[in-house]
Design a protein around this motif. Structure first.
Motif, PDB file in Angstrom:
ATOM      1  N   ARG A 191       0.690  -1.252   0.054  1.00 38.41           N
ATOM      2  CA  ARG A 191       0.102   0.125  -0.105  1.00 38.41           C
ATOM      3  C   ARG A 191       1.020   1.201  -0.379  1.00 38.41           C
ATOM      4  NH1 ARG A 191      -4.999   2.021   1.722  1.00 38.41           N
ATOM      5  NH2 ARG A 191      -5.026   4.158   2.910  1.00 38.41           N
ATOM      6  N   VAL A 194       2.351   1.462  -3.338  1.00 36.87           N
ATOM      7  CA  VAL A 194       1.719   2.430  -4.266  1.00 36.87           C
ATOM      8  C   VAL A 194       1.057   3.771  -4.165  1.00 36.87           C
ATOM      9  CG1 VAL A 194      -0.972   2.248  -5.154  1.00 36.87           C
ATOM     10  CG2 VAL A 194       0.394   0.194  -4.564  1.00 36.87           C
ATOM     11  N   LEU A 195       1.195   4.242  -2.892  1.00 33.45           N
ATOM     12  CA  LEU A 195       0.844   5.623  -2.513  1.00 33.45           C
ATOM     13  C   LEU A 195       1.995   6.446  -3.037  1.00 33.45           C
ATOM     14  CD1 LEU A 195      -0.754   5.072   0.815  1.00 33.45           C
ATOM     15  CD2 LEU A 195      -1.920   5.907  -1.282  1.00 33.45           C
ATOM     16  N   VAL A 197       3.882   5.808  -5.637  1.00 32.37           N
ATOM     17  CA  VAL A 197       3.872   5.743  -7.097  1.00 32.37           C
ATOM     18  C   VAL A 197       2.924   7.033  -7.442  1.00 32.37           C
ATOM     19  CG1 VAL A 197       3.229   4.598  -9.214  1.00 32.37           C
ATOM     20  CG2 VAL A 197       4.804   3.432  -7.263  1.00 32.37           C
ATOM     21  N   VAL A 198       1.836   6.760  -6.957  1.00 33.11           N
ATOM     22  CA  VAL A 198       0.621   7.845  -7.338  1.00 33.11           C
ATOM     23  C   VAL A 198       1.072   9.146  -6.954  1.00 33.11           C
ATOM     24  CG1 VAL A 198      -1.737   8.600  -6.598  1.00 33.11           C
ATOM     25  CG2 VAL A 198      -1.138   6.238  -6.605  1.00 33.11           C
ATOM     26  N   GLY A 199       1.845   9.558  -5.923  1.00 37.70           N
ATOM     27  CA  GLY A 199       2.334  10.760  -5.300  1.00 37.70           C
ATOM     28  C   GLY A 199       3.246  11.197  -6.382  1.00 37.70           C
ATOM     29  N   THR A 201       3.677  10.528  -9.452  1.00 36.87           N
ATOM     30  CA  THR A 201       3.080  10.416 -10.963  1.00 36.87           C
ATOM     31  C   THR A 201       2.323  11.775 -10.907  1.00 36.87           C
ATOM     32  OG1 THR A 201       2.647   8.006 -10.931  1.00 36.87           O
ATOM     33  CG2 THR A 201       1.371   9.263 -12.506  1.00 36.87           C
ATOM     34  N   VAL A 202       1.616  11.846  -9.820  1.00 37.88           N
ATOM     35  CA  VAL A 202       0.540  13.352  -9.767  1.00 37.88           C
ATOM     36  C   VAL A 202       1.614  14.530  -9.947  1.00 37.88           C
ATOM     37  CG1 VAL A 202      -0.651  14.843  -8.194  1.00 37.88           C
ATOM     38  CG2 VAL A 202      -1.128  12.495  -8.418  1.00 37.88           C
ATOM     39  N   VAL A 220       3.468  11.787 -16.873  1.00 35.81           N
ATOM     40  CA  VAL A 220       2.547  10.688 -16.211  1.00 35.81           C
ATOM     41  C   VAL A 220       3.062   9.398 -17.168  1.00 35.81           C
ATOM     42  CG1 VAL A 220       0.598   9.214 -16.253  1.00 35.81           C
ATOM     43  CG2 VAL A 220       0.595  11.779 -15.525  1.00 35.81           C
ATOM     44  N   LEU A 224       5.262   6.093 -15.575  1.00 33.56           N
ATOM     45  CA  LEU A 224       4.556   4.654 -15.571  1.00 33.56           C
ATOM     46  C   LEU A 224       5.502   3.680 -16.469  1.00 33.56           C
ATOM     47  CD1 LEU A 224       0.890   5.598 -15.872  1.00 33.56           C
ATOM     48  CD2 LEU A 224       2.120   4.851 -13.949  1.00 33.56           C
ATOM     49  N   CYS A 227       8.573   2.455 -14.169  1.00 38.09           N
ATOM     50  CA  CYS A 227       8.026   1.789 -13.259  1.00 38.09           C
ATOM     51  C   CYS A 227       7.974   0.310 -13.988  1.00 38.09           C
ATOM     52  CB  CYS A 227       6.822   2.251 -12.618  1.00 38.09           C
ATOM     53  SG  CYS A 227       7.011   3.682 -11.283  1.00 38.09           S
TER      54      CYS A 227
END
Length: 267
Positions: A191, A194-195, A197-199, A201-202, A220, A224, A227
């Motif tokens: 978790r 993933v967080l 990665v999201v951060g 990417t944003v 973006v 991705l 990764c």
């Protein structure tokens, strides 16, 4: 490096930043904690270390351009600074990983090949093409504009360390009982990875938005793609070696950085 001691409660983000900068850069940062908790927080902070490395590389590239240098020299600086700020450990890890994979030997023998101090033919060839690709991609980006070159430099450096966060997630075993791989393997909860990665990417999208909607999408896709390519290499290394090592971490970082740069240069 030795295997970390058992988990110690109360790890602060300061300990994590020290772990990340102390193990992933040459900056004079003292690692005050060497245990599983510190490793977990440190690997979650790895992209921040990448941000500092990327900003330093971009700053030198822009400085050279101000002095009248061309995009090619700025690109060389963009590839050289991350190597200097990591003592070349990621590039060395890439070469050793290439030698281990290219040897075609069983896991134990391949790991022994990777521990040797010399670099074999697979390692040399891999280093040459990866560095050529990085410099060529950065030259393309700087040739479009100084801003795009700096953006590509920073994004690639952050994406390289983001790949390490993902590689340290739970379920990925170490190939050896000692070394950096054993120190950080399996420390990061899925978790949390993933967080992060999201951060990242944003943030890449927000930074890329300075070049318009296309720039945001470009950022973006670059993260991705980095990764995704690193994940493919990670899975292959786990199958071949039985887990990850410090060398594999270096290979993942350089793979991610190169993938991000190629996307930012050609798409």
């Amino acid at each position: 490096m030795s295997t970390p001691s058992p988990e110690t409660p109360g790890t602060s983000w300061s300990d994590g930043f020290r772990f990340a900068f102390g193990t992933l850069t040459v900056l004079p940062v003292e690692v005050t904690r060497w245990d599983r908790e510190a490793a977990r927080t440190g690997m979650l902070c790895a992209p921040v270390a990448g941000l500092v490395v990327g900003l330093a590389a971009a700053a030198l590239g822009l400085f050279l351009l101000v002095l009248g240098a061309g995009p090619l020299l700025a690109a060389v600086a963009g590839a050289a600074v991350p190597a200097v700020l990591t003592r070349g450990l990621h590039l060395d890890g890439l070469a050793d990983t290439a030698d281990g994979l290219g040897s075609g030997k069983p896991a134990e023998d391949a790991l022994r090949v990777m521990k040797q101090s010399d670099i074999g033919p697979f390692g040399v060839i891999t280093l040459v093409f990866v560095l050529f690709a990085q410099v060529a991609a950065l030259a393309e980006a700087y040739g479009v504009s100084w801003g795009r070159g700096a953006f590509a430099t920073v994004v690639s450096a952050v994406a390289a360390r983001l790949a390490l966060t993902l590689a340290a997630r739970g379920g990925v075993p170490p190939a050896r009982p000692e070394g950096l791989g054993a120190a950080v393997a399996g420390t990061v909860p899925l978790r949390g990875a993933v967080l992060v990665v999201v951060g990242v990417t944003v943030l890449a999208a927000v930074a890329g938005a300075g070049f318009g909607t296309y720039g945001a999408v470009h950022g973006v896709v670059a993260v991705l793609a980095a990764c995704g390519c690193a994940e493919l290499l990670l899975r292959h290394c786990v199958r071949r070696f039985g887990g990850i090592t410090g060398d594999v971490f270096g290979g993942l970082a350089e793979t991610a950085a190169t993938a991000a740069l190629v996307v930012l240069a050609v798409w």
